[in-house]
Design an enzyme around this catalytic site. Sequence first.
Site, PDB file in Angstrom:
ATOM      1  N   TYR A 186     -15.783  15.743 -15.488  1.00 42.82           N
ATOM      2  CA  TYR A 186     -16.332  14.384 -15.465  1.00 42.82           C
ATOM      3  C   TYR A 186     -17.362  14.312 -14.322  1.00 42.82           C
ATOM      4  O   TYR A 186     -17.137  14.846 -13.235  1.00 42.82           O
ATOM      5  CB  TYR A 186     -15.184  13.383 -15.266  1.00 42.82           C
ATOM      6  CG  TYR A 186     -15.663  11.992 -14.973  1.00 42.82           C
ATOM      7  CD1 TYR A 186     -16.529  11.336 -15.841  1.00 42.82           C
ATOM      8  CD2 TYR A 186     -15.266  11.334 -13.818  1.00 42.82           C
ATOM      9  CE1 TYR A 186     -16.984  10.057 -15.556  1.00 42.82           C
ATOM     10  CE2 TYR A 186     -15.699  10.048 -13.537  1.00 42.82           C
ATOM     11  CZ  TYR A 186     -16.568   9.421 -14.413  1.00 42.82           C
ATOM     12  OH  TYR A 186     -17.026   8.162 -14.137  1.00 42.82           O
ATOM     13  N   ASP A 201      -6.723  17.987 -14.400  1.00 49.10           N
ATOM     14  CA  ASP A 201      -6.963  16.618 -14.861  1.00 49.10           C
ATOM     15  C   ASP A 201      -6.580  16.551 -16.337  1.00 49.10           C
ATOM     16  O   ASP A 201      -7.228  17.159 -17.184  1.00 49.10           O
ATOM     17  CB  ASP A 201      -8.445  16.262 -14.642  1.00 49.10           C
ATOM     18  CG  ASP A 201      -8.775  14.826 -15.045  1.00 49.10           C
ATOM     19  OD1 ASP A 201      -8.114  14.298 -15.956  1.00 49.10           O
ATOM     20  OD2 ASP A 201      -9.718  14.257 -14.469  1.00 49.10           O
ATOM     21  N   ARG A 244       0.847  -1.216   0.000  1.00 51.18           N
ATOM     22  CA  ARG A 244       0.000   0.000   0.000  1.00 51.18           C
ATOM     23  C   ARG A 244       0.877   1.260   0.000  1.00 51.18           C
ATOM     24  O   ARG A 244       0.452   2.336  -0.400  1.00 51.18           O
ATOM     25  CB  ARG A 244      -0.984   0.002   1.177  1.00 51.18           C
ATOM     26  CG  ARG A 244      -1.835   1.267   1.266  1.00 51.18           C
ATOM     27  CD  ARG A 244      -3.179   1.096   1.984  1.00 51.18           C
ATOM     28  NE  ARG A 244      -3.098   0.275   3.159  1.00 51.18           N
ATOM     29  CZ  ARG A 244      -2.684   0.673   4.365  1.00 51.18           C
ATOM     30  NH1 ARG A 244      -2.295   1.918   4.557  1.00 51.18           N
ATOM     31  NH2 ARG A 244      -2.650  -0.165   5.384  1.00 51.18           N
ATOM     32  N   LYS A 258      -7.772   5.402 -19.294  1.00 53.66           N
ATOM     33  CA  LYS A 258      -8.047   5.861 -20.646  1.00 53.66           C
ATOM     34  C   LYS A 258      -6.791   5.722 -21.522  1.00 53.66           C
ATOM     35  O   LYS A 258      -6.280   4.642 -21.646  1.00 53.66           O
ATOM     36  CB  LYS A 258      -8.575   7.301 -20.575  1.00 53.66           C
ATOM     37  CG  LYS A 258      -9.635   7.504 -19.463  1.00 53.66           C
ATOM     38  CD  LYS A 258     -10.916   6.774 -19.772  1.00 53.66           C
ATOM     39  CE  LYS A 258     -11.838   6.531 -18.580  1.00 53.66           C
ATOM     40  NZ  LYS A 258     -11.891   7.456 -17.502  1.00 53.66           N
TER      41      LYS A 258
HETATM   42  N1  LCS Z   1     -11.198  12.203 -14.987  1.00 60.04           N
HETATM   43  C1  LCS Z   1     -11.776  12.196 -16.199  1.00 60.04           C
HETATM   44  C2  LCS Z   1     -11.564  13.357 -17.123  1.00 60.04           C
HETATM   45  C3  LCS Z   1     -12.572  11.116 -16.570  1.00 60.04           C
HETATM   46  O1  LCS Z   1     -13.134  11.141 -17.781  1.00 60.04           O
HETATM   47  C4  LCS Z   1     -12.759  10.047 -15.662  1.00 60.04           C
HETATM   48  C5  LCS Z   1     -13.602   8.876 -15.995  1.00 60.04           C
HETATM   49  C6  LCS Z   1     -12.144  10.105 -14.414  1.00 60.04           C
HETATM   50  C7  LCS Z   1     -11.365  11.205 -14.113  1.00 60.04           C
HETATM   51  C8  LCS Z   1     -12.302   9.013 -13.399  1.00 60.04           C
HETATM   52  O2  LCS Z   1     -11.438   7.972 -13.697  1.00 60.04           O
HETATM   53  P1  LCS Z   1     -11.693   6.427 -13.309  1.00 60.04           P
HETATM   54  O3  LCS Z   1     -11.905   6.386 -11.837  1.00 60.04           O
HETATM   55  O4  LCS Z   1     -12.897   5.979 -14.059  1.00 60.04           O
HETATM   56  O5  LCS Z   1     -10.429   5.776 -13.735  1.00 60.04           O
HETATM   57  N2  LCS Z   1     -14.363   9.045 -17.135  1.00 60.04           N
HETATM   58  C9  LCS Z   1     -15.198   8.183 -17.667  1.00 60.04           C
HETATM   59  C10 LCS Z   1     -15.947   8.483 -18.806  1.00 60.04           C
HETATM   60  O6  LCS Z   1     -15.974   9.559 -19.389  1.00 60.04           O
HETATM   61  N3  LCS Z   1     -16.628   7.415 -19.156  1.00 60.04           N
HETATM   62  O7  LCS Z   1     -16.475   6.395 -18.256  1.00 60.04           O
HETATM   63  C11 LCS Z   1     -15.552   6.832 -17.224  1.00 60.04           C
END
Ligand code: LCS
Length: 396
Positions: free
Chosen positions: A110, A184, A57, A209
């Site tokens: 998001y 971000d 961790r 992504k």
């Molecule tokens: N930041 C952005 C810009 C995102 O698009 C997402 C997830 C996150 C943070 C969160 O990341 P995760 O915890 O999912 O790794 N965006 C998503 C979307 O647009 N479609 O499905 C998830």
Amino acid sequence: MAHCYKEATTVVHGNHEKNPSGALATPIFQTSTFVFDSAEQGGRRFAGQEGGYIYSRLGNPTTSVLEKKIALLEGGEDCVAFSSGMGAISATLLSILSCGDHIVADNTLYGCTFSLITETMPRFGIESTVIDLTDEAAFKGAMRPDTKVVYFETIANPSMKVIDIEAVAAYAHKVAPGCLVIVDNTFATPLLVQPLSLGADVVVHSATKYLNGHGDVIAGFSVSSQEIAGKVRMVGLKDITGAVLGPQEAYLILRGLKTLKVRMDTICANTLKVVEFLKQAPQVDKVFFPGLPEHPNYETAKKELKQFGGMIGFEMRSFEESKKVLNNVKLCVLAVSLGDCETLIQHPASMTHSMCTKEEIEAAGFSDRLIRFSVGLEDADDIIADLKQAFEAAEA
Ligand code: LCS
């Protein structure tokens, strides 16, 4: 940290540290804990008097290689890996903010980040002001001398707004000493822009992504100075969220990263062709893409981004037509997430941003007609042909 190599080399080699075993691919250290030579050594490691691993961790050799590579790519001193983008975002914000603090955030984020900032954090006494950061008067009006964080996305999800990182960071640091600018960079990736070089203090990512790029891992990063990253690791990761990235996932991201440059170049080139098609399609009412001269932030995008990215929004003439397009694509995949090899298509108002009210969606600059499109690595002609047949089916 010195950026010795060009980015295409860095994504493959990182800082070129060889594994002592001689293995080319980074070994997966599938272990929860690490053996101490003596009680004294364990004590010294816990006291921070001696380096070395303690417990996964707090750090793991596979994950450390990945963290170093991401820090290099973003031009940061240090990086902390997480088991999701939301893990990275919540741990970063909660390591920095306390009850009574104030955050200014952009109004296009998001959906889960938006909920965290506007609903969850206020429950813990953190006050948020949400505004359009491209509106200079609104931004200046929202900033206070005690504002602790300014938060936004480089290419915002889902309206593709592009905020002037340099201008926002300079003003925030001037009026609120100690304020941290957190960006971000998920949609842009460090290959399109390095926010830290423009004055941001922290970069967060959903590595789910483009960075991983193969739709098989959920992960996140927080990149910053050693001082901030130390706090994020020892408070946000260790004590608050515990959202640690597993070594198997770290390995998969290291593998995915090796092709980041070729993937991004192909995706960005494909995207330009898809945008060109959308612009002339009679069924499409509006296209959201930062590389279009009519995009409200085109000048900022041109200045800030090396390429315009792989994300497109478009609105059909009616909600019904948008829904029919989503239901009639055959090659493009109807799924949330983005940045994968496959072209993904989704409906923000009812999916990724379904937690936002109608007013919040309007303020973010889109409607329930918006379709979000993550261009993949297929041949652009096939993507376009699929959209064309879905548009014709939507009209029928
Ligand atoms: N930041 C952005 C810009 C995102 O698009 C997402 C997830 C996150 C943070 C969160 O990341 P995760 O915890 O999912 O790794 N965006 C998503 C979307 O647009 N479609 O499905 C998830």
